[in-house]
Design an enzyme around this catalytic site. Structure first.
Site, PDB file in Angstrom:
ATOM      1  N   ARG A   1     -19.748 -22.339 -53.733  1.00 43.83           N
ATOM      2  CA  ARG A   1     -20.324 -23.570 -53.193  1.00 43.83           C
ATOM      3  C   ARG A   1     -21.327 -24.242 -54.135  1.00 43.83           C
ATOM      4  NH1 ARG A   1     -23.238 -21.809 -48.263  1.00 43.83           N
ATOM      5  NH2 ARG A   1     -23.495 -19.914 -49.492  1.00 43.83           N
TER       6      ARG A   1
ATOM      7  N   PRO B   1     -12.253 -19.168 -56.160  1.00 47.38           N
ATOM      8  CA  PRO B   1     -11.212 -19.956 -55.500  1.00 47.38           C
ATOM      9  C   PRO B   1     -11.741 -20.515 -54.186  1.00 47.38           C
ATOM     10  CG  PRO B   1     -10.508 -17.684 -55.899  1.00 47.38           C
ATOM     11  CD  PRO B   1     -11.946 -17.753 -56.222  1.00 47.38           C
ATOM     12  N   MET B   2     -11.531 -21.799 -53.962  1.00 47.11           N
ATOM     13  CA  MET B   2     -11.939 -22.425 -52.696  1.00 47.11           C
ATOM     14  C   MET B   2     -10.798 -23.297 -52.209  1.00 47.11           C
ATOM     15  SD  MET B   2     -15.945 -23.416 -53.429  1.00 47.11           S
ATOM     16  CE  MET B   2     -15.683 -23.901 -55.153  1.00 47.11           C
ATOM     17  N   ALA B   3     -10.355 -23.029 -50.980  1.00 46.80           N
ATOM     18  CA  ALA B   3      -9.231 -23.771 -50.414  1.00 46.80           C
ATOM     19  C   ALA B   3      -9.552 -25.255 -50.352  1.00 46.80           C
ATOM     20  CB  ALA B   3      -8.916 -23.252 -49.015  1.00 46.80           C
TER      21      ALA B   3
ATOM     22  N   CYS C   1     -11.794 -13.388 -47.519  1.00 46.09           N
ATOM     23  CA  CYS C   1     -11.753 -14.549 -46.633  1.00 46.09           C
ATOM     24  C   CYS C   1     -12.161 -14.149 -45.205  1.00 46.09           C
ATOM     25  CB  CYS C   1     -10.353 -15.150 -46.620  1.00 46.09           C
ATOM     26  SG  CYS C   1     -10.237 -16.617 -45.569  1.00 46.09           S
TER      27      CYS C   1
ATOM     28  N   ASN D   1     -21.266 -12.365 -56.420  1.00 51.21           N
ATOM     29  CA  ASN D   1     -20.999 -13.669 -55.798  1.00 51.21           C
ATOM     30  C   ASN D   1     -21.894 -13.827 -54.579  1.00 51.21           C
ATOM     31  OD1 ASN D   1     -18.413 -14.940 -53.677  1.00 51.21           O
ATOM     32  ND2 ASN D   1     -19.617 -16.134 -55.085  1.00 51.21           N
ATOM     33  N   GLY D   2     -22.431 -15.042 -54.433  1.00 48.30           N
ATOM     34  CA  GLY D   2     -23.241 -15.334 -53.263  1.00 48.30           C
ATOM     35  C   GLY D   2     -24.579 -15.930 -53.626  1.00 48.30           C
ATOM     36  N   ASP D   3     -24.797 -17.178 -53.214  1.00 43.45           N
ATOM     37  CA  ASP D   3     -26.083 -17.874 -53.373  1.00 43.45           C
ATOM     38  C   ASP D   3     -26.461 -18.143 -54.831  1.00 43.45           C
ATOM     39  OD1 ASP D   3     -26.177 -17.747 -50.668  1.00 43.45           O
ATOM     40  OD2 ASP D   3     -27.811 -16.296 -50.530  1.00 43.45           O
TER      41      ASP D   3
END
Length: 359
Positions: A219, A5-7, A90, A194-196
């Site tokens: 991202r 989820p990304m705002a 967050c 999660n991450g990179d």
């Protein structure tokens, strides 16, 4: 494969765009539990799902077990989603200063009560509840192993770890070894990493190095919804397709615009699309003047003119790989006064049940 989820990003239009590239779990923008319970008009529009979207995945943010339980009960009673994810990752100051997001797992008892309330409300309907969190507040206040064990004990269906502290925000490198340690500590439910993850190879390496059961991509898919196609191929052991030429990127961008118009109407949709332009065009030799015009686009007709000015045969550039989106720099985490005094204090932070969604 999970779309994080990304705002302001993972609305119904972007999720639909990503879903066409492969099966997975595509999570909506973060929703504030209180705003849902109080039927805030903006929030009710944010939880729009496409008729073909399944499973419908909703992420909830909250700091009060009672409100969280009511929000999940509303999801059950009104058939609003098929899966509930809970946000404890967050790092944004407006969230952590209220004790929410990545600040909250430090309060072990309160964290447990919130997860328990959500699971109990969802259980009769068979709706799985998952929990996402970070490594900790900072290097001196690591919370992820306790958070994982507590979530497992309270009945969470899976946990996901963004392998950074809140103080890191999105800077530096994610510590994938923390994902491996969480996988060892949490044995009965899936652990997602999660991450990179910016490429299919990154996803394969994360699984190989950590033993995690799946990957959560944030991202890495900005301006690249076809990343989910690449991930699906990699996990299936088939060749990963080459990156699209500029003409194909233009077609994807145009489709993104159409879907946003369906959701928001043309004026708001094109304003929303502007932030995606740099991501879609990253690395391509577009030229500064044309790139600037893309960033100010205000109508579909204008977008079509700009897309028509692109050379469709330009190959996908190698320097478009790698990190994208916000990175920033580390910063001290803003916390409520006295927040670190007692990790077993289960009091709900004063004034924390704010109405805002996203973060």
């Amino acid at each position: 494969m999970v779309l994080a989820p990304m705002a302001g990003i993972t609305n119904v239009a972007f999720r639909r765009l990503c879903r066409q590239y492969g099966a997975g779990l595509y999570v909506c923008e973060m929703i504030t539990s209180r705003a849902l319970v109080e039927r805030d008009a903006t929030t009710m529009h944010m939880i729009t799902f496409d008729p073909t979207e399944h499973p419908r995945s909703m992420q909830l943010y909250g700091v009060d077990p009672v409100t969280m339980g009511k929000a999940v009960q509303m999801v059950v009673d009104e058939n609003l989603a098929d899966h509930v994810d809970m946000n404890f990752g967050c790092p944004v100051p407006k969230v952590t200063r209220k004790g929410g997001g990545s600040a909250l797992p430090y309060k072990r008892r309160l964290f447990a009560e919130i997860v328990r309330a959500a699971v109990r409300a969802a259980e009769p309907a068979g709706i799985p509840v998952t929990v996402k969190f970070r490594v900790g507040i900072d290097d001196e206040h690591i919370t992820y192993l306790d958070a994982g064990r507590i979530a497992e004990a309270e009945g969470a269906a899976a946990v996901a770890l963004h392998a950074r502290t809140a103080a890191q925000r999105y800077s530096g490198k994610a510590d994938w070894s923390a994902i491996a340690r969480l996988k060892e500590a949490v044995a009965s439910i899936p652990v997602l990493g999660n991450g990179d993850i910016f490429s299919a190879d990154d996803a394969l390496r994360m699984v190989a190095e950590t033993g995690c059961d799946g990957v959560v991509v944030g991202r890495g898919c900005l301006g690249r919804p076809w990343l989910f196609r690449d991930l699906q191929a990699a996990f299936a052991g088939t060749p990963v397709p080459a990156g699209p030429r500029l003409g194909e990127v233009a077609r994807v961008l145009r489709r993104h615009a159409e879907l946003l118009v369906e959701h928001y109407g043309e004026q708001k949709a094109l304003r929303d699309l502007r932030k995606h332009m740099a991501w879609y065009l990253m690395g391509f030799p577009v030229g500064s003047q044309l790139r600037q015009r893309f960033g100010l686009v205000s109508s579909l007709a204008e977008l079509d003119d700009l897309l028509g000015a692109l050379d469709p045969d330009v190959p996908f550039p190698s320097d478009a790989e790698g990190p994208r989106g916000r990175q920033g720099s580390p910063a001290k985490v803003v916390l409520p006064e006295g927040w670190l005094d007692d990790p077993d204090d289960a009091s709900v932070p004063a004034g924390a049940e704010v109405m805002h969604s996203g973060g």
